[in-house]
Write an enzyme that holds these catalytic residues in place. Sequence first.
Site, PDB file in Angstrom:
ATOM      1  N   HIS A  72     -22.234 -12.328  -6.970  1.00 37.67           N
ATOM      2  CA  HIS A  72     -21.776 -12.839  -5.678  1.00 37.67           C
ATOM      3  C   HIS A  72     -22.009 -11.778  -4.603  1.00 37.67           C
ATOM      4  O   HIS A  72     -21.492 -10.672  -4.701  1.00 37.67           O
ATOM      5  CB  HIS A  72     -20.292 -13.210  -5.737  1.00 37.67           C
ATOM      6  CG  HIS A  72     -20.054 -14.547  -6.359  1.00 37.67           C
ATOM      7  ND1 HIS A  72     -18.918 -15.284  -6.142  1.00 37.67           N
ATOM      8  CD2 HIS A  72     -20.828 -15.287  -7.183  1.00 37.67           C
ATOM      9  CE1 HIS A  72     -19.007 -16.422  -6.801  1.00 37.67           C
ATOM     10  NE2 HIS A  72     -20.144 -16.448  -7.461  1.00 37.67           N
ATOM     11  N   TYR A 200     -11.069 -17.569   0.050  1.00 39.69           N
ATOM     12  CA  TYR A 200      -9.690 -17.085   0.209  1.00 39.69           C
ATOM     13  C   TYR A 200      -9.150 -17.779   1.451  1.00 39.69           C
ATOM     14  O   TYR A 200      -9.689 -17.586   2.548  1.00 39.69           O
ATOM     15  CB  TYR A 200      -9.673 -15.579   0.439  1.00 39.69           C
ATOM     16  CG  TYR A 200      -9.959 -14.745  -0.796  1.00 39.69           C
ATOM     17  CD1 TYR A 200      -8.919 -14.300  -1.614  1.00 39.69           C
ATOM     18  CD2 TYR A 200     -11.261 -14.386  -1.135  1.00 39.69           C
ATOM     19  CE1 TYR A 200      -9.172 -13.520  -2.741  1.00 39.69           C
ATOM     20  CE2 TYR A 200     -11.520 -13.604  -2.257  1.00 39.69           C
ATOM     21  CZ  TYR A 200     -10.471 -13.178  -3.055  1.00 39.69           C
ATOM     22  OH  TYR A 200     -10.727 -12.409  -4.169  1.00 39.69           O
ATOM     23  N   PRO A 292      -2.871  -9.979  -7.286  1.00 42.25           N
ATOM     24  CA  PRO A 292      -4.234 -10.408  -7.623  1.00 42.25           C
ATOM     25  C   PRO A 292      -5.160 -10.630  -6.427  1.00 42.25           C
ATOM     26  O   PRO A 292      -6.366 -10.816  -6.625  1.00 42.25           O
ATOM     27  CB  PRO A 292      -4.022 -11.725  -8.377  1.00 42.25           C
ATOM     28  CG  PRO A 292      -2.700 -12.222  -7.919  1.00 42.25           C
ATOM     29  CD  PRO A 292      -1.874 -11.014  -7.608  1.00 42.25           C
ATOM     30  N   LYS A 296      -8.275  -6.865  -8.276  1.00 39.44           N
ATOM     31  CA  LYS A 296      -8.470  -5.451  -8.628  1.00 39.44           C
ATOM     32  C   LYS A 296      -7.828  -5.030  -9.956  1.00 39.44           C
ATOM     33  O   LYS A 296      -8.004  -3.880 -10.383  1.00 39.44           O
ATOM     34  CB  LYS A 296      -7.925  -4.556  -7.507  1.00 39.44           C
ATOM     35  CG  LYS A 296      -8.748  -4.636  -6.231  1.00 39.44           C
ATOM     36  CD  LYS A 296     -10.178  -4.194  -6.483  1.00 39.44           C
ATOM     37  CE  LYS A 296     -11.067  -4.321  -5.276  1.00 39.44           C
ATOM     38  NZ  LYS A 296     -12.487  -4.307  -5.626  1.00 39.44           N
ATOM     39  N   TYR A 384     -13.804  -4.332  -1.540  1.00 43.44           N
ATOM     40  CA  TYR A 384     -13.960  -5.461  -2.459  1.00 43.44           C
ATOM     41  C   TYR A 384     -15.000  -5.162  -3.537  1.00 43.44           C
ATOM     42  O   TYR A 384     -14.795  -5.472  -4.713  1.00 43.44           O
ATOM     43  CB  TYR A 384     -14.343  -6.735  -1.683  1.00 43.44           C
ATOM     44  CG  TYR A 384     -14.033  -7.995  -2.450  1.00 43.44           C
ATOM     45  CD1 TYR A 384     -12.856  -8.710  -2.224  1.00 43.44           C
ATOM     46  CD2 TYR A 384     -14.906  -8.471  -3.431  1.00 43.44           C
ATOM     47  CE1 TYR A 384     -12.564  -9.857  -2.937  1.00 43.44           C
ATOM     48  CE2 TYR A 384     -14.618  -9.618  -4.157  1.00 43.44           C
ATOM     49  CZ  TYR A 384     -13.446 -10.307  -3.907  1.00 43.44           C
ATOM     50  OH  TYR A 384     -13.150 -11.439  -4.631  1.00 43.44           O
TER      51      TYR A 384
HETATM   52  C1  PHB Z   1     -10.039 -15.401 -10.447  1.00 42.16           C
HETATM   53  O1  PHB Z   1     -11.145 -15.944 -10.498  1.00 42.16           O
HETATM   54  O2  PHB Z   1      -9.207 -15.571 -11.350  1.00 42.16           O
HETATM   55  C2  PHB Z   1      -9.691 -14.549  -9.266  1.00 42.16           C
HETATM   56  C3  PHB Z   1     -10.657 -14.294  -8.325  1.00 42.16           C
HETATM   57  C4  PHB Z   1     -10.332 -13.513  -7.220  1.00 42.16           C
HETATM   58  C5  PHB Z   1      -9.063 -13.023  -7.069  1.00 42.16           C
HETATM   59  C6  PHB Z   1      -8.086 -13.271  -8.035  1.00 42.16           C
HETATM   60  C7  PHB Z   1      -8.406 -14.042  -9.149  1.00 42.16           C
HETATM   61  O3  PHB Z   1      -8.751 -12.293  -5.971  1.00 42.16           O
END
Ligand code: PHB
Length: 389
Positions: A72, A200, A292, A296, A384
């Site tokens: 990504h 997000y 989450p 990280k 990130y």
């Molecule tokens: C996930 O795919 O489980 C996931 C992805 C990004 C995040 C948290 C969890 O910030």
Amino acid sequence: MRTQVAIIGGGPSGLLLSQLLHEKGIDTVVLERRTRDYVLGRIRAGILEAGFVNLMKEAGVAARMEAESFTHDGTIIAYGEEQFGINFKSLTDESVVVYGQTEVTRDLYDARDAAGGVVLHECSGVTPHDLDTDKPFVTFLHDGKVVRLDCDYVAGCDGFHGPSRQAIPLTVRREYEKTYPFGWLGILSETPPVNDELIYSSSDRGFALCSMRNDNLSRYYIQCSLSDSPDDWSDDMFWDELMRRIPSAAAESLVTGASIEKSIAPLRSFVTEPMRWGRLFLCGDAAHIVPPTGAKGLNTAASDVHYLYHALTAFYDGGDTEGIDRYSEKALSRIWKTERFSWWMTNLLHRFPEQTEFDLRIQRAEIEFLRSSEAAQRALAENYVGLPY
Ligand code: PHB
Ligand code: APR
């Protein structure tokens, strides 16, 4: 029984450390409390920094990841009906890799098996002893017998609830914690992802995240109340709420389906200091937790493994103890920066119960600043994709 490094905990930290040390000819024994099926049943985040991917390569376990993962180059930030992209690749020249933690763990178990590594499951009462001497050992119950494992060093990779951290005396140990007044309700479904990058999304109804594992496996989360239980949420209720929290164009193209996993995780920031005491090293969730947002958890575990692996390799190679002596300082320096990023991203995108109208305007201004400023986007992107080790 004797080994060079006793590793408590067979999650990703313990297994990766064990496999990396094996590649350098250093002997380990991994002691895991649960069954292998239980460990492989846990669904966790799936975003890997380049540093993590490199460690998997160095450990000789990257083949399936390289074949099946997705790269990504950016992510989408949404707020209400608005959305914009942040391109990691153009801002930092790096990307992230989408590959589930469960698959990482499975690959590590397979590699340990292939190399004849000792990973003992269903060990109970695992207790480290004499950590402040040069002859530490670990005792535990396995197959109905009490076992003593003598070693040079102990790696505490036993997660947030494990015994290793507790072995550091309270006179030495300091803990820093922040809890958040909400959780994440997550589901996994065998449906195509709504978008080819993660979304997000900050909305008046709370945060939502659209993520994925592969072309036909999606992972979605919504911010929920800490008093909720997964049983309170039918699949239909979940999809309905998710659709209200993402821009309508995304909601309209969302493919829904039966969930194959549904769980709630509380959000917490936590750091313990120091991360080394005598011959004990803490690694991963045993030493720190991040919320989450930003994915990280696994990546912070990997940076600890990186520092510890190099410290132990230098020691066994020629007696150099600099890495061992400075492990805690080096690991914590990176951890705190990642704690800051996860805390910041959580604050940026969630609704907090005590937020005033003023707070909401500031939050929106911060998202709009991120949208308009390349410098702000670069700061997010740099964190990130992963800070340097
Ligand atoms: C996930 O795919 O489980 C996931 C992805 C990004 C995040 C948290 C969890 O910030
Ligand atoms: N004895 C032996 N093993 C134990 C004990 C114990 N008393 N207590 C816990 N364990 C095991 C757990 O069963 C688990 O398999 O230690 C392992 C710790 O694994 P994780 O919790 O996955 O922690 P870690 O390996 O540091 O990985 C960090 O996993 O929890 C996520 O978000 C986190 O993604 C991050 C990553």
